[in-house]
Motif scaffolding. Structure first.
Motif, PDB file in Angstrom:
ATOM      1  N   GLY A  18       0.810  -1.210   0.000  1.00 53.31           N
ATOM      2  CA  GLY A  18       0.000   0.000   0.000  1.00 53.31           C
ATOM      3  C   GLY A  18       0.848   1.266   0.000  1.00 53.31           C
ATOM      4  N   THR A  19       1.991   1.241   0.689  1.00 52.51           N
ATOM      5  CA  THR A  19       2.873   2.417   0.684  1.00 52.51           C
ATOM      6  C   THR A  19       3.495   2.617  -0.701  1.00 52.51           C
ATOM      7  OG1 THR A  19       4.967   1.315   1.342  1.00 52.51           O
ATOM      8  CG2 THR A  19       3.444   1.964   3.107  1.00 52.51           C
ATOM      9  N   ILE A  20       3.764   1.521  -1.402  1.00 55.82           N
ATOM     10  CA  ILE A  20       4.308   1.636  -2.763  1.00 55.82           C
ATOM     11  C   ILE A  20       3.258   2.284  -3.678  1.00 55.82           C
ATOM     12  CG2 ILE A  20       5.255   0.418  -4.738  1.00 55.82           C
ATOM     13  CD1 ILE A  20       6.141  -1.797  -2.871  1.00 55.82           C
ATOM     14  N   GLU A  21       2.017   1.797  -3.592  1.00 52.62           N
ATOM     15  CA  GLU A  21       0.944   2.363  -4.414  1.00 52.62           C
ATOM     16  C   GLU A  21       0.790   3.857  -4.152  1.00 52.62           C
ATOM     17  OE1 GLU A  21      -2.169  -1.357  -4.928  1.00 52.62           O
ATOM     18  OE2 GLU A  21      -2.362  -0.038  -3.195  1.00 52.62           O
ATOM     19  N   SER A  22       0.834   4.233  -2.879  1.00 51.33           N
ATOM     20  CA  SER A  22       0.639   5.635  -2.506  1.00 51.33           C
ATOM     21  C   SER A  22       1.712   6.538  -3.105  1.00 51.33           C
ATOM     22  CB  SER A  22       0.640   5.764  -0.979  1.00 51.33           C
ATOM     23  OG  SER A  22       0.519   7.114  -0.578  1.00 51.33           O
ATOM     24  N   VAL A  23       2.965   6.112  -3.009  1.00 49.52           N
ATOM     25  CA  VAL A  23       4.045   6.969  -3.510  1.00 49.52           C
ATOM     26  C   VAL A  23       4.075   6.973  -5.035  1.00 49.52           C
ATOM     27  CG1 VAL A  23       5.959   5.304  -3.587  1.00 49.52           C
ATOM     28  CG2 VAL A  23       6.409   7.676  -2.956  1.00 49.52           C
ATOM     29  N   LEU A  24       3.679   5.853  -5.676  1.00 53.79           N
ATOM     30  CA  LEU A  24       3.673   5.811  -7.134  1.00 53.79           C
ATOM     31  C   LEU A  24       2.574   6.692  -7.720  1.00 53.79           C
ATOM     32  CD1 LEU A  24       4.437   2.072  -7.984  1.00 53.79           C
ATOM     33  CD2 LEU A  24       5.897   4.068  -8.314  1.00 53.79           C
ATOM     34  N   ARG A  25       1.490   6.861  -6.994  1.00 57.80           N
ATOM     35  CA  ARG A  25       0.444   7.764  -7.470  1.00 57.80           C
ATOM     36  C   ARG A  25       0.938   9.208  -7.487  1.00 57.80           C
ATOM     37  NH1 ARG A  25      -3.034   4.094  -4.412  1.00 57.80           N
ATOM     38  NH2 ARG A  25      -4.359   2.960  -5.878  1.00 57.80           N
ATOM     39  N   LYS A  26       1.858   9.535  -6.575  1.00 54.48           N
ATOM     40  CA  LYS A  26       2.415  10.892  -6.519  1.00 54.48           C
ATOM     41  C   LYS A  26       3.564  11.071  -7.505  1.00 54.48           C
ATOM     42  CE  LYS A  26       1.413  11.451  -1.575  1.00 54.48           C
ATOM     43  NZ  LYS A  26       2.017  11.607  -0.210  1.00 54.48           N
ATOM     44  N   TYR A  27       4.338   9.996  -7.732  1.00 54.80           N
ATOM     45  CA  TYR A  27       5.538  10.091  -8.563  1.00 54.80           C
ATOM     46  C   TYR A  27       5.578   8.927  -9.572  1.00 54.80           C
ATOM     47  CZ  TYR A  27       7.023  12.885  -4.488  1.00 54.80           C
ATOM     48  OH  TYR A  27       7.102  13.781  -3.455  1.00 54.80           O
ATOM     49  N   PRO A  28       4.629   8.867 -10.505  1.00 57.14           N
ATOM     50  CA  PRO A  28       4.571   7.714 -11.419  1.00 57.14           C
ATOM     51  C   PRO A  28       5.803   7.576 -12.313  1.00 57.14           C
ATOM     52  CG  PRO A  28       3.085   9.455 -12.136  1.00 57.14           C
ATOM     53  CD  PRO A  28       3.551   9.837 -10.770  1.00 57.14           C
ATOM     54  N   GLU A  29       6.506   8.676 -12.569  1.00 55.91           N
ATOM     55  CA  GLU A  29       7.669   8.613 -13.462  1.00 55.91           C
ATOM     56  C   GLU A  29       8.947   8.209 -12.744  1.00 55.91           C
ATOM     57  OE1 GLU A  29       7.799  12.370 -15.428  1.00 55.91           O
ATOM     58  OE2 GLU A  29       6.089  11.925 -16.708  1.00 55.91           O
ATOM     59  N   GLN A  30       8.860   7.977 -11.427  1.00 53.49           N
ATOM     60  CA  GLN A  30      10.051   7.584 -10.681  1.00 53.49           C
ATOM     61  C   GLN A  30      10.001   6.117 -10.263  1.00 53.49           C
ATOM     62  OE1 GLN A  30      11.759  10.421  -7.826  1.00 53.49           O
ATOM     63  NE2 GLN A  30      10.319  11.965  -8.552  1.00 53.49           N
ATOM     64  N   TRP A  31       9.260   5.327 -11.028  1.00 53.45           N
ATOM     65  CA  TRP A  31       9.211   3.877 -10.783  1.00 53.45           C
ATOM     66  C   TRP A  31      10.169   3.212 -11.756  1.00 53.45           C
ATOM     67  CZ3 TRP A  31       4.517   0.168 -11.844  1.00 53.45           C
ATOM     68  CH2 TRP A  31       4.728  -1.043 -11.172  1.00 53.45           C
ATOM     69  N   PHE A  32      11.303   2.779 -11.275  1.00 57.06           N
ATOM     70  CA  PHE A  32      12.323   2.181 -12.132  1.00 57.06           C
ATOM     71  C   PHE A  32      12.078   0.669 -12.193  1.00 57.06           C
ATOM     72  CE2 PHE A  32      13.959   6.095 -10.306  1.00 57.06           C
ATOM     73  CZ  PHE A  32      14.181   6.810 -11.470  1.00 57.06           C
ATOM     74  N   ASN A  33      11.074   0.320 -12.984  1.00 54.19           N
ATOM     75  CA  ASN A  33      10.593  -1.056 -12.990  1.00 54.19           C
ATOM     76  C   ASN A  33      10.879  -1.745 -14.312  1.00 54.19           C
ATOM     77  OD1 ASN A  33       9.181  -3.405 -12.207  1.00 54.19           O
ATOM     78  ND2 ASN A  33       7.395  -2.698 -13.352  1.00 54.19           N
ATOM     79  N   HIS A  34      11.604  -2.848 -14.240  1.00 51.98           N
ATOM     80  CA  HIS A  34      11.828  -3.713 -15.403  1.00 51.98           C
ATOM     81  C   HIS A  34      11.467  -5.146 -14.999  1.00 51.98           C
ATOM     82  CE1 HIS A  34      14.008  -0.367 -17.230  1.00 51.98           C
ATOM     83  NE2 HIS A  34      14.567  -0.217 -16.051  1.00 51.98           N
ATOM     84  N   TYR A  35      10.419  -5.252 -14.198  1.00 54.69           N
ATOM     85  CA  TYR A  35      10.069  -6.517 -13.572  1.00 54.69           C
ATOM     86  C   TYR A  35       8.590  -6.798 -13.801  1.00 54.69           C
ATOM     87  CZ  TYR A  35       9.013  -9.755  -9.732  1.00 54.69           C
ATOM     88  OH  TYR A  35       8.601 -10.823  -8.983  1.00 54.69           O
ATOM     89  N   GLU A  36       8.254  -8.043 -14.136  1.00 51.83           N
ATOM     90  CA  GLU A  36       6.865  -8.417 -14.383  1.00 51.83           C
ATOM     91  C   GLU A  36       6.173  -8.749 -13.057  1.00 51.83           C
ATOM     92  OE1 GLU A  36       5.205  -8.245 -17.094  1.00 51.83           O
ATOM     93  OE2 GLU A  36       6.805  -7.883 -18.558  1.00 51.83           O
ATOM     94  N   PHE A  37       5.445  -7.788 -12.506  1.00 54.51           N
ATOM     95  CA  PHE A  37       4.736  -8.026 -11.250  1.00 54.51           C
ATOM     96  C   PHE A  37       3.512  -8.917 -11.450  1.00 54.51           C
ATOM     97  CE2 PHE A  37       7.163  -4.412  -9.730  1.00 54.51           C
ATOM     98  CZ  PHE A  37       7.390  -4.732  -8.407  1.00 54.51           C
ATOM     99  N   TRP A  38       2.793  -8.687 -12.553  1.00 48.80           N
ATOM    100  CA  TRP A  38       1.515  -9.347 -12.747  1.00 48.80           C
ATOM    101  C   TRP A  38       1.616 -10.485 -13.751  1.00 48.80           C
ATOM    102  CZ3 TRP A  38       2.158  -4.005 -12.907  1.00 48.80           C
ATOM    103  CH2 TRP A  38       1.670  -3.312 -11.795  1.00 48.80           C
ATOM    104  N   ASN A  39       0.901 -11.568 -13.498  1.00 51.83           N
ATOM    105  CA  ASN A  39       0.888 -12.705 -14.423  1.00 51.83           C
ATOM    106  C   ASN A  39      -0.040 -12.432 -15.604  1.00 51.83           C
ATOM    107  OD1 ASN A  39       2.672 -14.246 -12.875  1.00 51.83           O
ATOM    108  ND2 ASN A  39       1.006 -14.974 -11.565  1.00 51.83           N
ATOM    109  N   GLU A  40      -1.062 -11.602 -15.379  1.00 52.60           N
ATOM    110  CA  GLU A  40      -2.039 -11.338 -16.440  1.00 52.60           C
ATOM    111  C   GLU A  40      -1.604 -10.119 -17.246  1.00 52.60           C
ATOM    112  OE1 GLU A  40      -5.854 -10.953 -14.646  1.00 52.60           O
ATOM    113  OE2 GLU A  40      -5.878 -12.966 -13.840  1.00 52.60           O
TER     114      GLU A  40
END
Length: 203
Positions: free
Chosen positions: A181-203
């Motif tokens: 939940g804390t990750i979701e909260s901060v990503l809503r404020k700073y969506p461009e600062q998510w350095f993600n190259h990882y498949e979180f979701w299977n769908e």
């Protein structure tokens, strides 16, 4: 900061970190591949107890060596994750000694056990280990996100996570979902600062 630059910091709930850093028991910090978490290592100075940072040892040796040299000034020890699992012993030893341990808790490394959490409306797998450790050891847990506000300013968000449950598994699951939940909260404020190259979701 790695090169010696100076920045301005705004820190939410800094008293939480200061209180745990001054108390006798050890505590856990969960980090995320969001923002610039390493900056916390140069900012949250640990005077009374050592700050142990779990790191993956895939970076160049010179970078690791120079980073360790800089971290020594703020009483930080890097603990590389190794195949012989020696990092587990060092983590537990640090908590036994009343120190803090920082763990990246948002990515699953091959071979790790996982726990499914509701992440932006769909189930996603997170590493089970950090949350079970927190539940078993019954130590305080902080979530820390370091986000860039401008060229010279960062905003550090510190939140305490308290899990509930009548079994270790249920308590670990509660801690995991609150952390997500804390990750979701901060990503809503700073969506461009998510350095993600990882498949979180299977769908």
């Amino acid at each position: 900061m790695y090169a010696g630059g100076k920045f301005e910091f705004e820190i939410d709930n800094y008293h939480l970190y200061q209180d745990f850093a001054a108390a006798e028991p050890g505590f856990l910090i969960f980090s995320t591949h969001v923002g610039s978490y390493e900056t916390a290592g140069y900012t949250l100075v640990a005077t009374k107890k050592r700050y142990n940072a779990i790191v993956f040892s895939g970076e160049a040796e010179t970078v690791m060596r120079n980073r360790q040299k800089m971290f020594e000034e703020t009483n930080i020890r890097m603990i590389p994750v190794k195949e012989d699992m020696s990092h587990i012993f060092l983590m537990n030893s640090a908590l036994d000694n009343g120190e803090s341990v920082s763990i990246p808790a948002d990515r699953v490394v091959k071979g790790q056990r996982t726990i499914a959490c509701n992440f932006f409306g769909s189930p996603a797998n997170f590493p089970l280990g950090p949350f079970v450790l927190a539940a078993q050891r019954e130590v305080p847990v902080l979530s820390i996100h370091v986000m860039k506000e401008s060229a010279k300013k960062y905003h550090i968000y510190i939140e305490q996570i308290q899990g509930q449950g009548d079994t270790i598994r249920k308590k670990a699951a509660d801690i995991a979902q609150k952390y997500v939940g804390t990750i979701e909260s901060v990503l809503r404020k700073y969506p461009e600062q998510w350095f993600n190259h990882y498949e979180f979701w299977n769908e």
